[in-house]
Write an enzyme that holds these catalytic residues in place. Sequence first.
Site, PDB file in Angstrom:
ATOM      1  N   ARG A  33      -6.931   2.848   0.979  1.00 30.72           N
ATOM      2  CA  ARG A  33      -6.611   1.653   1.748  1.00 30.72           C
ATOM      3  C   ARG A  33      -5.731   0.707   0.918  1.00 30.72           C
ATOM      4  NH1 ARG A  33     -12.639  -0.080   3.246  1.00 30.72           N
ATOM      5  NH2 ARG A  33     -12.970   0.986   1.267  1.00 30.72           N
ATOM      6  N   LYS A  63     -11.138  -2.508  -3.025  1.00 31.71           N
ATOM      7  CA  LYS A  63     -12.366  -2.194  -3.774  1.00 31.71           C
ATOM      8  C   LYS A  63     -12.510  -3.104  -4.982  1.00 31.71           C
ATOM      9  CE  LYS A  63     -14.792   0.703  -2.866  1.00 31.71           C
ATOM     10  NZ  LYS A  63     -15.916   0.661  -1.888  1.00 31.71           N
ATOM     11  N   TYR A 106     -13.584  -6.788  -2.162  1.00 33.21           N
ATOM     12  CA  TYR A 106     -14.992  -6.409  -2.251  1.00 33.21           C
ATOM     13  C   TYR A 106     -15.362  -6.340  -3.728  1.00 33.21           C
ATOM     14  CZ  TYR A 106     -14.989  -4.766   2.645  1.00 33.21           C
ATOM     15  OH  TYR A 106     -14.908  -4.680   4.005  1.00 33.21           O
ATOM     16  N   HIS A 133     -19.217  -6.338  -4.698  1.00 28.43           N
ATOM     17  CA  HIS A 133     -20.575  -5.770  -4.772  1.00 28.43           C
ATOM     18  C   HIS A 133     -21.131  -5.936  -6.195  1.00 28.43           C
ATOM     19  CE1 HIS A 133     -20.389  -4.248  -0.698  1.00 28.43           C
ATOM     20  NE2 HIS A 133     -19.203  -3.760  -0.966  1.00 28.43           N
ATOM     21  N   GLU A 178     -17.709  -9.309   0.682  1.00 33.66           N
ATOM     22  CA  GLU A 178     -19.015  -8.969   1.259  1.00 33.66           C
ATOM     23  C   GLU A 178     -19.961 -10.158   1.371  1.00 33.66           C
ATOM     24  OE1 GLU A 178     -17.939  -7.870  -1.648  1.00 33.66           O
ATOM     25  OE2 GLU A 178     -19.450  -8.241  -3.184  1.00 33.66           O
ATOM     26  N   SER A 193     -18.200  -1.338   9.127  1.00 29.12           N
ATOM     27  CA  SER A 193     -19.339  -0.753   9.849  1.00 29.12           C
ATOM     28  C   SER A 193     -18.869  -0.176  11.178  1.00 29.12           C
ATOM     29  CB  SER A 193     -20.420  -1.810  10.108  1.00 29.12           C
ATOM     30  OG  SER A 193     -21.125  -2.093   8.931  1.00 29.12           O
ATOM     31  N   VAL A 216     -23.130  -0.447  13.236  1.00 24.59           N
ATOM     32  CA  VAL A 216     -22.866   0.992  13.076  1.00 24.59           C
ATOM     33  C   VAL A 216     -23.450   1.767  14.257  1.00 24.59           C
ATOM     34  CG1 VAL A 216     -23.444   3.041  11.698  1.00 24.59           C
ATOM     35  CG2 VAL A 216     -22.737   0.935  10.550  1.00 24.59           C
ATOM     36  N   ASP A 268     -34.537   1.066  17.754  1.00 27.42           N
ATOM     37  CA  ASP A 268     -34.470  -0.135  16.923  1.00 27.42           C
ATOM     38  C   ASP A 268     -35.847  -0.798  16.974  1.00 27.42           C
ATOM     39  OD1 ASP A 268     -33.607  -2.774  15.774  1.00 27.42           O
ATOM     40  OD2 ASP A 268     -31.632  -1.890  15.999  1.00 27.42           O
ATOM     41  N   ASP A 281     -25.475   4.213   1.713  1.00 30.25           N
ATOM     42  CA  ASP A 281     -25.052   3.245   0.684  1.00 30.25           C
ATOM     43  C   ASP A 281     -26.141   2.223   0.366  1.00 30.25           C
ATOM     44  OD1 ASP A 281     -24.803   2.049   3.184  1.00 30.25           O
ATOM     45  OD2 ASP A 281     -23.129   0.791   2.584  1.00 30.25           O
ATOM     46  N   VAL A 313     -21.798  10.691   3.315  1.00 32.43           N
ATOM     47  CA  VAL A 313     -20.678  10.113   2.564  1.00 32.43           C
ATOM     48  C   VAL A 313     -20.856   8.588   2.486  1.00 32.43           C
ATOM     49  CG1 VAL A 313     -18.174   9.791   2.499  1.00 32.43           C
ATOM     50  CG2 VAL A 313     -19.132  12.000   3.180  1.00 32.43           C
ATOM     51  N   ALA A 314     -20.800   8.078   1.261  1.00 35.26           N
ATOM     52  CA  ALA A 314     -21.114   6.661   1.070  1.00 35.26           C
ATOM     53  C   ALA A 314     -19.947   5.736   1.424  1.00 35.26           C
ATOM     54  CB  ALA A 314     -21.556   6.430  -0.371  1.00 35.26           C
TER      55      ALA A 314
HETATM   56  N1  NAD Z   1     -21.563   5.050   4.634  1.00 36.21           N
HETATM   57  C1  NAD Z   1     -20.608   4.162   4.881  1.00 36.21           C
HETATM   58  O1  NAD Z   1     -19.422   4.405   4.656  1.00 36.21           O
HETATM   59  C2  NAD Z   1     -20.970   2.838   5.495  1.00 36.21           C
HETATM   60  C3  NAD Z   1     -19.973   2.000   6.020  1.00 36.21           C
HETATM   61  C4  NAD Z   1     -20.371   0.799   6.629  1.00 36.21           C
HETATM   62  C5  NAD Z   1     -21.730   0.452   6.691  1.00 36.21           C
HETATM   63  N2  NAD Z   1     -22.651   1.296   6.125  1.00 36.21           N
HETATM   64  C6  NAD Z   1     -24.102   1.019   6.164  1.00 36.21           C
HETATM   65  O2  NAD Z   1     -24.624   1.257   7.468  1.00 36.21           O
HETATM   66  C7  NAD Z   1     -25.877   0.575   7.580  1.00 36.21           C
HETATM   67  C8  NAD Z   1     -25.963  -0.153   8.903  1.00 36.21           C
HETATM   68  O3  NAD Z   1     -25.034  -1.225   8.903  1.00 36.21           O
HETATM   69  P1  NAD Z   1     -24.858  -2.209  10.162  1.00 36.21           P
HETATM   70  O4  NAD Z   1     -23.642  -3.000   9.884  1.00 36.21           O
HETATM   71  O5  NAD Z   1     -24.958  -1.439  11.418  1.00 36.21           O
HETATM   72  O6  NAD Z   1     -26.148  -3.122  10.017  1.00 36.21           O
HETATM   73  P2  NAD Z   1     -26.774  -4.065  11.155  1.00 36.21           P
HETATM   74  O7  NAD Z   1     -27.565  -5.099  10.449  1.00 36.21           O
HETATM   75  O8  NAD Z   1     -25.727  -4.485  12.117  1.00 36.21           O
HETATM   76  O9  NAD Z   1     -27.782  -3.098  11.953  1.00 36.21           O
HETATM   77  C9  NAD Z   1     -28.950  -2.577  11.398  1.00 36.21           C
HETATM   78  C10 NAD Z   1     -29.940  -2.358  12.515  1.00 36.21           C
HETATM   79  O10 NAD Z   1     -31.088  -1.659  11.978  1.00 36.21           O
HETATM   80  C11 NAD Z   1     -32.202  -2.122  12.705  1.00 36.21           C
HETATM   81  N3  NAD Z   1     -33.457  -1.735  12.052  1.00 36.21           N
HETATM   82  C12 NAD Z   1     -34.112  -2.341  11.022  1.00 36.21           C
HETATM   83  N4  NAD Z   1     -35.253  -1.664  10.756  1.00 36.21           N
HETATM   84  C13 NAD Z   1     -35.304  -0.599  11.610  1.00 36.21           C
HETATM   85  C14 NAD Z   1     -36.223   0.458  11.833  1.00 36.21           C
HETATM   86  N5  NAD Z   1     -37.324   0.577  11.102  1.00 36.21           N
HETATM   87  N6  NAD Z   1     -35.946   1.356  12.806  1.00 36.21           N
HETATM   88  C15 NAD Z   1     -34.819   1.250  13.562  1.00 36.21           C
HETATM   89  N7  NAD Z   1     -33.927   0.258  13.405  1.00 36.21           N
HETATM   90  C16 NAD Z   1     -34.165  -0.651  12.440  1.00 36.21           C
HETATM   91  C17 NAD Z   1     -31.969  -3.618  12.778  1.00 36.21           C
HETATM   92  O11 NAD Z   1     -32.791  -4.230  13.756  1.00 36.21           O
HETATM   93  C18 NAD Z   1     -30.482  -3.660  13.131  1.00 36.21           C
HETATM   94  O12 NAD Z   1     -30.262  -3.677  14.527  1.00 36.21           O
HETATM   95  C19 NAD Z   1     -25.937  -0.353   6.347  1.00 36.21           C
HETATM   96  O13 NAD Z   1     -26.751   0.255   5.368  1.00 36.21           O
HETATM   97  C20 NAD Z   1     -24.509  -0.405   5.864  1.00 36.21           C
HETATM   98  O14 NAD Z   1     -24.414  -0.701   4.498  1.00 36.21           O
HETATM   99  C21 NAD Z   1     -22.286   2.461   5.527  1.00 36.21           C
END
Ligand code: NAD
Length: 371
Positions: A15, A75, A94, A96, A118, A134, A179, A198, A270, A298-299
């Site tokens: 990016r 990054k 970012y 972190h 972030e 996300s 997500v 959820d 992640d 993939v993180a």
């Molecule tokens: N791998 C990647 O490249 C990548 C990229 C972006 C985000 N992420 C990760 O994805 C994850 C989700 O991000 P987001 O932006 O959607 O977060 P978000 O806060 O918008 O959504 C998280 C959801 O999880 C729900 N939740 C909490 N406990 C729960 C449970 N026990 N059972 C079911 N649902 C539950 C919450 O109520 C909420 O609706 C984060 O860990 C974020 O860091 C990873």
Amino acid sequence: MIIGVPIEIKNNENRVSLTPGGALELIKRGHEVYVQTNAGLNSGFPDEAYEEVGAKILPSIEAVYEKAEMIMKVKEPIEPEYKLIKKDQLVFTYFHFASYEPLTHAMVESGAVCLAYETVEKTDGSLPLLIPMSEVAGRMATQQGAKYLEKPIMGKGVLLGGVPGVSPGKVLVLGGGVVGTQAAKMAAGLGAQVTIMDVNLDRMRYLNDVMPPNVVTRYSNEVNIRELIPHMDLIIGAVLIPGAKAPKLITRDMLKEMQPGTVLVDVAVDQGGCIETCTPTTHENPTFIIDDIVHYCVANMPGAVPYTSTIALTNATLPYAIQLANKGWKKACQDNKELEKGLNVIGGEVVYKAVAEAFDLPYVPVEKYLA
Ligand SMILES: NC(=O)c1ccc[n+]([C@@H]2O[C@H](COP(=O)([O-])OP(=O)(O)OC[C@H]3O[C@@H](n4cnc5c(N)ncnc54)[C@H](O)[C@@H]3O)[C@@H](O)[C@H]2O)c1
């Protein structure tokens, strides 16, 4: 202000922090933009596209850091960049910090002003510079899941959308946040039968209202998860508990309940992951198999689609970058509480409490600099 856009040198980061369109918006407001040669190439933006809008191309990363008052990145800086960052230089990217102590020490020693994407935060607690990534990861989760369901890459051999006369695939999305919503939307669009789980009832009410009829919601608990997983083709982990590790909703013993070739995509990897058997993987080697179940973990999922990710990210960062360039970081942060929350390190002092606490460093309230 003089703005510098270096090339991202972290492994597999394609990016760039500013598009030519973004550069033009800054230039129109009287700022100068310097871009390292080829910085935008992997996102679809050659040097000429920046030159056409009046940005200047510099030959090396050293030249960009030397010239700029504000560095815009994607990054966190990595070791070779530490020495390039100058005292009082504003670095907007970012970071972190809490996850990497050497970076924190390096930025404290640099004397720079570190404004972290972030931690920029709206008054409702949402994180506007994390949401776009996300959204990308959520949509990609379904796309990757659909791909790995194909038999030649060890999947069950199911076409998510089905065909006339054959039922569509079944998708379980754990977590209906940013997500999860995007993942569910994509899966529903393909015609799959989708369940979102959820624990937030208000969120499920909302999803119930806006999602198409092939998406249902279920309360997330172990009994419900165990009931559903033997029937699923694709399970997407998208849970987040802010400030905490993700809960392990899919445990190792549950893999035995799934059909061979079921695909697990743990987007939450992640934050430790919500599937016990998931460990972080890379775009080079995205999957592994345990008990005949395909794991994709993939993180940095958005890194695989730099064109889309760059535009999504810069759509969100540009309004803040314009404020920083127009007013300077101090006035911009005084005027905008969202930006103020992004300040993590200033002039050798940690001004973000969680970062100071993470590494037992002295904490200086940001008011010292903004008063
Ligand atoms: N791998 C990647 O490249 C990548 C990229 C972006 C985000 N992420 C990760 O994805 C994850 C989700 O991000 P987001 O932006 O959607 O977060 P978000 O806060 O918008 O959504 C998280 C959801 O999880 C729900 N939740 C909490 N406990 C729960 C449970 N026990 N059972 C079911 N649902 C539950 C919450 O109520 C909420 O609706 C984060 O860990 C974020 O860091 C990873």
